[in-house]
Design a protein around this motif. Structure first.
Motif, mmCIF file in Angstrom:
data_model
loop_
_atom_site.group_PDB
_atom_site.id
_atom_site.type_symbol
_atom_site.label_atom_id
_atom_site.label_comp_id
_atom_site.label_asym_id
_atom_site.label_seq_id
_atom_site.Cartn_x
_atom_site.Cartn_y
_atom_site.Cartn_z
ATOM 1 N N ASP A 15 62.749 12.752 36.611
ATOM 2 C CA ASP A 15 61.304 12.608 36.741
ATOM 3 C C ASP A 15 60.819 13.583 37.802
ATOM 4 N N GLY A 41 63.710 19.399 33.952
ATOM 5 C CA GLY A 41 64.601 19.461 32.803
ATOM 6 C C GLY A 41 65.784 20.384 32.995
ATOM 7 N N MET A 60 64.583 9.507 31.279
ATOM 8 C CA MET A 60 63.917 10.785 31.438
ATOM 9 C C MET A 60 62.424 10.705 31.148
ATOM 10 N N ASP A 61 61.645 11.303 32.040
ATOM 11 C CA ASP A 61 60.214 11.453 31.807
ATOM 12 C C ASP A 61 60.020 12.433 30.659
ATOM 13 N N LEU A 62 59.007 12.227 29.861
ATOM 14 C CA LEU A 62 58.731 13.129 28.745
ATOM 15 C C LEU A 62 58.018 14.393 29.204
ATOM 16 N N LEU A 64 57.794 17.084 31.802
ATOM 17 C CA LEU A 64 58.494 17.717 32.905
ATOM 18 C C LEU A 64 57.862 19.081 33.185
ATOM 19 N N TYR A 68 59.423 20.863 28.082
ATOM 20 C CA TYR A 68 58.968 19.631 27.487
ATOM 21 C C TYR A 68 60.159 18.691 27.296
ATOM 22 N N GLY A 69 59.917 17.419 27.353
ATOM 23 C CA GLY A 69 60.981 16.431 27.261
ATOM 24 C C GLY A 69 61.818 16.539 25.999
ATOM 25 N N CYS A 72 64.477 19.146 26.591
ATOM 26 C CA CYS A 72 65.535 18.611 27.447
ATOM 27 C C CYS A 72 66.410 17.651 26.642
ATOM 28 N N VAL A 87 63.493 7.710 26.985
ATOM 29 C CA VAL A 87 62.379 8.553 27.385
ATOM 30 C C VAL A 87 61.249 7.682 27.908
ATOM 31 N N SER A 89 57.167 7.674 29.128
ATOM 32 C CA SER A 89 55.963 8.466 28.928
ATOM 33 C C SER A 89 54.724 7.634 29.176
ATOM 34 N N CYS A 108 61.806 4.541 23.894
ATOM 35 C CA CYS A 108 60.716 5.148 24.650
ATOM 36 C C CYS A 108 59.978 4.035 25.383
#
Length: 129
Positions: A15, A41, A60-62, A64, A68-69, A72, A87, A89, A108
């Protein structure tokens, strides 16, 4: 918090927002997980490629700053097609969410999420065979 038995499992947390990284890292560490952190990423991919076998789940954050997520996510899955990626978001329920799930993310989570929601999603990902 009802997280699964950590058994020293490792979570890679990605993040770009320092405050969110710190809160989530603390929460996961308190539950007994080893937590690796990446602020973007590119760093996430480096860490994942170096420690693929040690990482149980990637959270993981979408959005970044450097990629882009989905890019990654694809890099992680190229390294390990069985990778378990969750993910996060602020735009859950959108076509982006559908896209990351179609590309291989296990779940998600819509920001903001609760500790229990994160715990549940991690539990499902870890227990999935």
């Amino acid at each position: 918090m009802d997280l699964p038995s950590s058994d020293k499992q490792t979570i890679l947390l990605v993040d770009d927002e320092l405050s969110l990284r710190e809160v989530m890292k603390y929460m996961l560490a308190q539950a007994g997980y080893q937590v690796l952190v990446a602020e973007n990423g590119k760093r996430a991919l480096e860490i994942y490629q170096q420690q693929t076998d040690a990482i149980s789940v990637v959270v993981m954050d979408l959005m970044l700053p450097d990629m882009y997520g989905t890019d990654c996510l694809q890099g992680i899955l190229a390294t390990n097609p069985q990778a378990k990626v969750i993910v996060c978001s602020g735009f859950a329920g959108t076509t982006e969410t559908e896209e990351v799930l179609a590309k291989g993310a296990k779940a998600c989570l819509e920001k903001p999420f609760t500790t229990d929601e994160l715990a549940s999603v991690i539990r499902v990902a870890i227990e999935e065979r």
